[in-house]
Design a protein around this motif. Structure first.
Motif, mmCIF file in Angstrom:
data_model
loop_
_atom_site.group_PDB
_atom_site.id
_atom_site.type_symbol
_atom_site.label_atom_id
_atom_site.label_comp_id
_atom_site.label_asym_id
_atom_site.label_seq_id
_atom_site.Cartn_x
_atom_site.Cartn_y
_atom_site.Cartn_z
ATOM 1 N N ASP A 1 84.954 94.426 90.499
ATOM 2 C CA ASP A 1 83.862 94.800 91.405
ATOM 3 C C ASP A 1 84.394 95.363 92.722
ATOM 4 O O ASP A 1 83.856 96.324 93.252
ATOM 5 C CB ASP A 1 82.852 93.670 91.612
ATOM 6 N N TYR B 1 87.345 96.874 93.128
ATOM 7 C CA TYR B 1 87.950 98.176 92.827
ATOM 8 C C TYR B 1 86.869 99.253 92.704
ATOM 9 O O TYR B 1 86.988 100.328 93.298
ATOM 10 C CB TYR B 1 88.756 98.075 91.528
ATOM 11 N N LEU B 2 85.824 98.961 91.934
ATOM 12 C CA LEU B 2 84.766 99.951 91.729
ATOM 13 C C LEU B 2 84.002 100.236 93.017
ATOM 14 O O LEU B 2 83.653 101.393 93.289
ATOM 15 C CB LEU B 2 83.800 99.476 90.637
ATOM 16 N N ALA B 3 83.742 99.203 93.803
ATOM 17 C CA ALA B 3 83.010 99.410 95.061
ATOM 18 C C ALA B 3 83.775 100.355 95.980
ATOM 19 O O ALA B 3 83.185 101.244 96.609
ATOM 20 C CB ALA B 3 82.753 98.071 95.746
ATOM 21 N N ARG B 4 85.101 100.160 96.053
ATOM 22 C CA ARG B 4 85.908 101.047 96.905
ATOM 23 C C ARG B 4 86.046 102.440 96.279
ATOM 24 O O ARG B 4 85.897 103.446 96.961
ATOM 25 C CB ARG B 4 87.278 100.428 97.147
ATOM 26 N N ARG B 5 86.333 102.489 95.006
ATOM 27 C CA ARG B 5 86.569 103.772 94.328
ATOM 28 C C ARG B 5 85.319 104.652 94.316
ATOM 29 O O ARG B 5 85.403 105.846 94.504
ATOM 30 C CB ARG B 5 87.055 103.527 92.909
ATOM 31 N N TRP B 6 84.173 104.048 94.041
ATOM 32 C CA TRP B 6 82.921 104.798 93.953
ATOM 33 C C TRP B 6 82.161 104.820 95.274
ATOM 34 O O TRP B 6 81.036 105.321 95.343
ATOM 35 C CB TRP B 6 82.024 104.209 92.875
ATOM 36 N N ASN B 7 82.766 104.241 96.319
ATOM 37 C CA ASN B 7 82.121 104.167 97.623
ATOM 38 C C ASN B 7 80.727 103.529 97.510
ATOM 39 O O ASN B 7 79.745 104.057 98.012
ATOM 40 C CB ASN B 7 82.051 105.554 98.279
ATOM 41 N N GLN B 8 80.688 102.390 96.802
ATOM 42 C CA GLN B 8 79.423 101.683 96.592
ATOM 43 C C GLN B 8 79.441 100.310 97.260
ATOM 44 O O GLN B 8 78.885 99.352 96.746
ATOM 45 C CB GLN B 8 79.132 101.540 95.097
ATOM 46 N N THR B 9 80.077 100.243 98.414
ATOM 47 C CA THR B 9 80.060 98.980 99.142
ATOM 48 C C THR B 9 78.679 98.784 99.752
ATOM 49 O O THR B 9 77.981 99.752 100.051
ATOM 50 C CB THR B 9 81.135 98.955 100.243
ATOM 51 N N PRO C 1 79.104 97.210 90.962
ATOM 52 C CA PRO C 1 79.918 96.160 91.569
ATOM 53 C C PRO C 1 79.116 94.904 91.936
ATOM 54 O O PRO C 1 79.571 93.777 91.720
ATOM 55 C CB PRO C 1 80.505 96.836 92.812
ATOM 56 N N ASN D 1 74.042 97.933 92.605
ATOM 57 C CA ASN D 1 74.950 98.833 91.921
ATOM 58 C C ASN D 1 75.831 98.003 90.978
ATOM 59 O O ASN D 1 75.746 96.767 90.948
ATOM 60 C CB ASN D 1 75.777 99.631 92.932
#
Length: 188
Positions: free
Chosen positions: A47, A49-57, A4, A2
Motif C-alpha cells: 500500500d 509503494y502504490l500510494a507513492r508510485r501512483w501519487n495516491q496518498t 492503497p 483508492n
C-alpha cells in the motif's frame, strides 16, 4: 478511497483472524496465523509503494496505515505473551507496546503544537519495524513447537525492543525543548 487505502483496510480486517487463530492451541493454527501476518506485512509494504508510485496518498490513508500497523503488532504481542508467558517474551512486548503508546501520544501532542516534523519517522524507526515484524513472524511460525525458529524470533524481538527504546529516547530528546518551553517551577 483508492487501492492503497483498500489494502490498509484489508490489513485491519486480518487482525481478528490472526489474533483469533492464536487462541487455538493445536498444531498448524499458529502457522496459519503467521501466514496471515505475513500477508498483512506484504499489504503494508504494497500500500505504501502504490500510494507513492501512483501519487495516491491521502490524509485518511496516512492516518489509517500506522493505526493498522500498531493494532496488529500490539494485538499479536499480547497474544504471544499469553501463549508464551515467559519474561523474554513479556518484557520486550511490554517495551514495544509502551513505546508505541508513548511515541503516538508525543506525535499527537507535537502535531497540536504545530511541530509534527520534529518527531517524524526516521530510518531507525524503519529498521526497528522491519526487525520487529520479522521477530513476530518467526515467533508465530514456531509458536507451537517453540524450537530454534521461535528462539531466534525471541532474540530478534529483544534486539528490536532495545532499538525501540533507543528510538523513543531520540524522539523525546528532539521534542524536549518544545515540550519544556514555558515551564516554570512552582514554589509551595
Amino acid at each position: 478511497m483508492n487501492l492503497p487505502t483498500w489494502l490498509t483496510l484489508f490489513r485491519l480486517l486480518l487482525i481478528p483472524f490472526v489474533v483469533g487463530l492464536l487462541f487455538v492451541r493445536m498444531p498448524g493454527f499458529n502457522s496459519v496465523a503467521a501466514v496471515l501476518f505475513g500477508i498483512a506485512l506484504a499489504t503494508d509494504w504494497l500500500d505504501g509503494y502504490l500510494a507513492r508510485r501512483w501519487n495516491q496518498t491521502s490524509d485518511f490513508g496516512a492516518f489509517l496505515d500506522p493505526v493498522a500497523d500498531k493494532l496488529i503488532v500490539c494485538g499479536v504481542l499480547v497474544m504471544l505473551t499469553y501463549r508464551a508467558p515467559v519474561f523474554y517474551v513479556a518484557l520486550p512486548a511490554a517495551i514495544i507496546v509502551g513505546r508505541e503508546l508513548t511515541v503516538s501520544a508525543l506525535r499527537e501532542w507535537m502535531a497540536e503544537l504545530g511541530e509534527r516534523g520534529i518527531v517524524a519517522v526516521g530510518s531507525l524507526g524503519k529498521y526497528k519495524t522491519a526487525l520487529q515484524m520479522l521477530a513476530i513472524f518467526l515467533m508465530l511460525f514456531d509458536l507451537f513447537e517453540r524450537g530454534l525458529v521461535f528462539q531466534i524470533g525471541c532474540v530478534a524481538l529483544a534486539v528490536s525492543a532495545a532499538i525501540t527504546l533507543w528510538s523513543m529516547v531520540l524522539y523525546l530528546k528532539q521534542a524536549w525543548p518544545r515540550l519544556t518551553q514555558g515551564q516554570r517551577s512552582i514554589d509551595l
